[in-house]
Scaffold this motif. Structure first.
Motif, PDB file in Angstrom:
ATOM      1  N   GLY A 174     -26.864   3.074 -85.930  1.00 28.84           N
ATOM      2  CA  GLY A 174     -26.782   2.318 -84.681  1.00 28.84           C
ATOM      3  C   GLY A 174     -25.943   3.005 -83.626  1.00 28.84           C
ATOM      4  N   ALA A 175     -26.016   4.333 -83.574  1.00 28.96           N
ATOM      5  CA  ALA A 175     -25.097   5.106 -82.725  1.00 28.96           C
ATOM      6  C   ALA A 175     -25.668   5.432 -81.349  1.00 28.96           C
ATOM      7  CB  ALA A 175     -24.715   6.403 -83.431  1.00 28.96           C
ATOM      8  N   SER A 176     -26.789   4.839 -80.973  1.00 21.87           N
ATOM      9  CA  SER A 176     -27.407   5.190 -79.698  1.00 21.87           C
ATOM     10  C   SER A 176     -26.748   4.516 -78.503  1.00 21.87           C
ATOM     11  CB  SER A 176     -28.904   4.854 -79.717  1.00 21.87           C
ATOM     12  OG  SER A 176     -29.115   3.484 -79.975  1.00 21.87           O
ATOM     13  N   ARG A 177     -25.835   3.579 -78.766  1.00 16.96           N
ATOM     14  CA  ARG A 177     -25.140   2.905 -77.664  1.00 16.96           C
ATOM     15  C   ARG A 177     -23.942   2.139 -78.207  1.00 16.96           C
ATOM     16  NH1 ARG A 177     -30.059  -0.030 -78.436  1.00 16.96           N
ATOM     17  NH2 ARG A 177     -31.008   1.341 -76.912  1.00 16.96           N
ATOM     18  N   GLY A 178     -23.173   1.549 -77.298  1.00 20.28           N
ATOM     19  CA  GLY A 178     -22.101   0.630 -77.677  1.00 20.28           C
ATOM     20  C   GLY A 178     -20.996   1.260 -78.489  1.00 20.28           C
ATOM     21  N   ILE A 179     -20.508   0.516 -79.466  1.00 16.72           N
ATOM     22  CA  ILE A 179     -19.372   0.944 -80.276  1.00 16.72           C
ATOM     23  C   ILE A 179     -19.722   2.180 -81.099  1.00 16.72           C
ATOM     24  CG2 ILE A 179     -17.893   0.286 -82.211  1.00 16.72           C
ATOM     25  CD1 ILE A 179     -18.007  -2.609 -81.064  1.00 16.72           C
ATOM     26  N   GLY A 180     -20.937   2.240 -81.643  1.00 17.99           N
ATOM     27  CA  GLY A 180     -21.346   3.415 -82.419  1.00 17.99           C
ATOM     28  C   GLY A 180     -21.288   4.683 -81.602  1.00 17.99           C
ATOM     29  N   ARG A 181     -21.788   4.622 -80.380  1.00 12.44           N
ATOM     30  CA  ARG A 181     -21.731   5.765 -79.469  1.00 12.44           C
ATOM     31  C   ARG A 181     -20.294   6.155 -79.187  1.00 12.44           C
ATOM     32  NH1 ARG A 181     -20.515   5.518 -74.195  1.00 12.44           N
ATOM     33  NH2 ARG A 181     -21.049   7.312 -72.860  1.00 12.44           N
ATOM     34  N   GLU A 182     -19.442   5.184 -78.947  1.00 15.01           N
ATOM     35  CA  GLU A 182     -18.046   5.466 -78.601  1.00 15.01           C
ATOM     36  C   GLU A 182     -17.317   6.131 -79.768  1.00 15.01           C
ATOM     37  OE1 GLU A 182     -15.496   5.354 -75.299  1.00 15.01           O
ATOM     38  OE2 GLU A 182     -17.498   4.461 -75.432  1.00 15.01           O
ATOM     39  N   ILE A 183     -17.585   5.686 -80.983  1.00 17.01           N
ATOM     40  CA  ILE A 183     -16.982   6.320 -82.157  1.00 17.01           C
ATOM     41  C   ILE A 183     -17.478   7.755 -82.287  1.00 17.01           C
ATOM     42  CG2 ILE A 183     -16.841   6.272 -84.680  1.00 17.01           C
ATOM     43  CD1 ILE A 183     -16.984   3.218 -84.529  1.00 17.01           C
ATOM     44  N   ALA A 184     -18.760   7.957 -82.022  1.00 13.48           N
ATOM     45  CA  ALA A 184     -19.326   9.308 -82.081  1.00 13.48           C
ATOM     46  C   ALA A 184     -18.625  10.244 -81.113  1.00 13.48           C
ATOM     47  CB  ALA A 184     -20.823   9.256 -81.782  1.00 13.48           C
ATOM     48  N   LEU A 185     -18.401   9.780 -79.898  1.00 11.79           N
ATOM     49  CA  LEU A 185     -17.765  10.630 -78.885  1.00 11.79           C
ATOM     50  C   LEU A 185     -16.307  10.898 -79.221  1.00 11.79           C
ATOM     51  CD1 LEU A 185     -19.316   9.152 -75.614  1.00 11.79           C
ATOM     52  CD2 LEU A 185     -20.037  11.154 -76.924  1.00 11.79           C
ATOM     53  N   ARG A 186     -15.635   9.910 -79.797  1.00 14.14           N
ATOM     54  CA  ARG A 186     -14.222  10.116 -80.177  1.00 14.14           C
ATOM     55  C   ARG A 186     -14.117  11.172 -81.272  1.00 14.14           C
ATOM     56  NH1 ARG A 186     -10.221  11.741 -80.889  1.00 14.14           N
ATOM     57  NH2 ARG A 186      -8.128  10.827 -81.038  1.00 14.14           N
ATOM     58  N   ALA A 187     -14.981  11.103 -82.257  1.00 20.13           N
ATOM     59  CA  ALA A 187     -14.960  12.105 -83.329  1.00 20.13           C
ATOM     60  C   ALA A 187     -15.374  13.477 -82.805  1.00 20.13           C
ATOM     61  CB  ALA A 187     -15.873  11.662 -84.469  1.00 20.13           C
ATOM     62  N   ALA A 188     -16.297  13.483 -81.847  1.00 17.20           N
ATOM     63  CA  ALA A 188     -16.758  14.756 -81.272  1.00 17.20           C
ATOM     64  C   ALA A 188     -15.635  15.504 -80.584  1.00 17.20           C
ATOM     65  CB  ALA A 188     -17.898  14.495 -80.292  1.00 17.20           C
ATOM     66  N   CYS A 189     -14.677  14.790 -80.041  1.00 18.70           N
ATOM     67  CA  CYS A 189     -13.545  15.437 -79.365  1.00 18.70           C
ATOM     68  C   CYS A 189     -12.740  16.321 -80.310  1.00 18.70           C
ATOM     69  CB  CYS A 189     -12.632  14.376 -78.739  1.00 18.70           C
ATOM     70  SG  CYS A 189     -13.354  13.522 -77.330  1.00 18.70           S
ATOM     71  N   ASP A 190     -12.823  16.033 -81.615  1.00 15.80           N
ATOM     72  CA  ASP A 190     -12.154  16.857 -82.615  1.00 15.80           C
ATOM     73  C   ASP A 190     -13.005  18.044 -83.063  1.00 15.80           C
ATOM     74  OD1 ASP A 190      -9.919  15.277 -82.648  1.00 15.80           O
ATOM     75  OD2 ASP A 190     -10.007  14.765 -84.774  1.00 15.80           O
ATOM     76  N   GLY A 191     -14.258  18.058 -82.620  1.00 18.86           N
ATOM     77  CA  GLY A 191     -15.169  19.091 -83.094  1.00 18.86           C
ATOM     78  C   GLY A 191     -15.907  18.691 -84.358  1.00 18.86           C
ATOM     79  N   ALA A 192     -16.116  17.391 -84.548  1.00 16.77           N
ATOM     80  CA  ALA A 192     -16.831  16.903 -85.728  1.00 16.77           C
ATOM     81  C   ALA A 192     -18.335  17.089 -85.569  1.00 16.77           C
ATOM     82  CB  ALA A 192     -16.512  15.431 -85.959  1.00 16.77           C
ATOM     83  N   ASN A 193     -19.022  17.063 -86.708  1.00 16.80           N
ATOM     84  CA  ASN A 193     -20.485  17.051 -86.726  1.00 16.80           C
ATOM     85  C   ASN A 193     -20.928  15.587 -86.750  1.00 16.80           C
ATOM     86  OD1 ASN A 193     -20.366  19.891 -87.172  1.00 16.80           O
ATOM     87  ND2 ASN A 193     -20.103  19.504 -89.363  1.00 16.80           N
ATOM     88  N   ILE A 194     -21.744  15.182 -85.800  1.00 21.51           N
ATOM     89  CA  ILE A 194     -22.115  13.782 -85.686  1.00 21.51           C
ATOM     90  C   ILE A 194     -23.612  13.610 -85.926  1.00 21.51           C
ATOM     91  CG2 ILE A 194     -22.011  11.707 -84.275  1.00 21.51           C
ATOM     92  CD1 ILE A 194     -19.267  12.978 -84.776  1.00 21.51           C
TER      93      ILE A 194
END
Length: 274
Positions: free
Chosen positions: A12-32
């Motif tokens: 469910g990462a295409s919007r909302g809270i899922g998207r926001e968590i994805a972007l926060r982890a991406a700031c560390d250089g994570a694979n999403i």
């Protein structure tokens, strides 16, 4: 403490809270892994797996967009394998996909209950089961379910017992999987907002009238991040409220998460006491 190089599979990462968590982890250089049904932006909700993938890459992460219906057990197993084959690991599973209908038993179409049960409760079991072989190989594996504290006050059942049942089922799976997966070193927690979160879904169902009393999705992303960087099951088996974990980790400025500057009192979310 960082998520750099970790693979985070988010439903469910295409919007909302899922998207926001994805972007926060991406700031560390994570694979999403952005796993959701939307391949095109919803006319009223916006967002798709591909738009979020671009945002993840712009934020510094690596992205894999996978169209996925979490009700389909075979598709879930295939998506997990694709994610592992692409990134070489699955370290974190976030069961964020959800369905809601705030209706009592008398008025609810049983097909709607089936949908909520399949997406809210059953999908947690299916996705966790499919991710398990890969999580066992991780040095610091986590499962995080977006589900509430267990509160048996009748007020949470009176008007919308079917929805409550399906969300509480997620939280009970958190408790069970924490015990069952302990020998594998997997941390299993739930996370829930204390207040209403200003998302497109809330706007679609209730309009923007609630936004002055809401917080931004970033509070959930920051709370999730604090859970996911914990190591060696130091934080596990808990049904966590977002501001609770942030305060535990030393965050005192919660005003930064308000959707807008307003004197209105924040609206407490379902299943949370005032």
């Amino acid at each position: 403490m960082s998520l750099k190089g970790k693979t985070v599979f988010i439903t469910g990462a295409s919007r909302g809270i899922g998207r926001e968590i994805a972007l926060r982890a991406a700031c560390d250089g994570a694979n999403i892994v952005i796993a959701a049904k939307s391949t095109e932006a919803h006319p009223k909700l916006g967002g798709s797996i591909y738009t979020v993938a671009k945002e993840v890459e712009a934020a510094g992460g690596q992205a894999l967009a996978l169209q996925l219906d979490v009700r389909d057990q075979e598709a879930v197993a295939l998506a997990m394998k694709q994610a592992f084959d692409h990134f070489g690991s699955i370290d974190i599973l976030i069961n964020n996909a959800g369905a809601i209908k705030l209706s009592g038993v008398e008025a609810l179409d049983p097909k709607r209950f089936d949908l909520m049960y399949q997406i809210n409760t059953r999908a947690v079991l299916v996705c966790s089961q499919a991710a398990l072989p890969y999580l066992k190989q991780s040095k610091n594996p986590h499962i995080l379910n977006l589900s509430p504290p267990l509160n048996l006050d009748p007020k949470w059942f009176t008007s919308y017992a079917p929805y409550t049942i399906t969300k509480y089922g997620m939280s009970m799976l958190t408790i069970g999987m924490n015990q069952e997966f302990a020998n594998y070193g997997i941390s299993v927690n739930s996370l829930w907002p204390r207040t209403i979160i200003a998302t497109a879904a809330v706007e679609f169902s209730a309009g923007k009238a609630l936004f002055p009393r809401s917080r931004k999705p970033s509070i959930m992303a920051d709370a999730a991040y604090q859970i996911l960087i914990s190591e060696n099951r130091a934080l596990t088996g808990r049904l966590i409220i977002d501001e609770q974990i942030l305060k535990e980790r030393g965050e005192t400025n919660l005003d930064q998460y308000r959707y807008e500057n307003s004197d209105e009192e924040l609206m407490v979310d379902l299943f949370v006491e005032e």
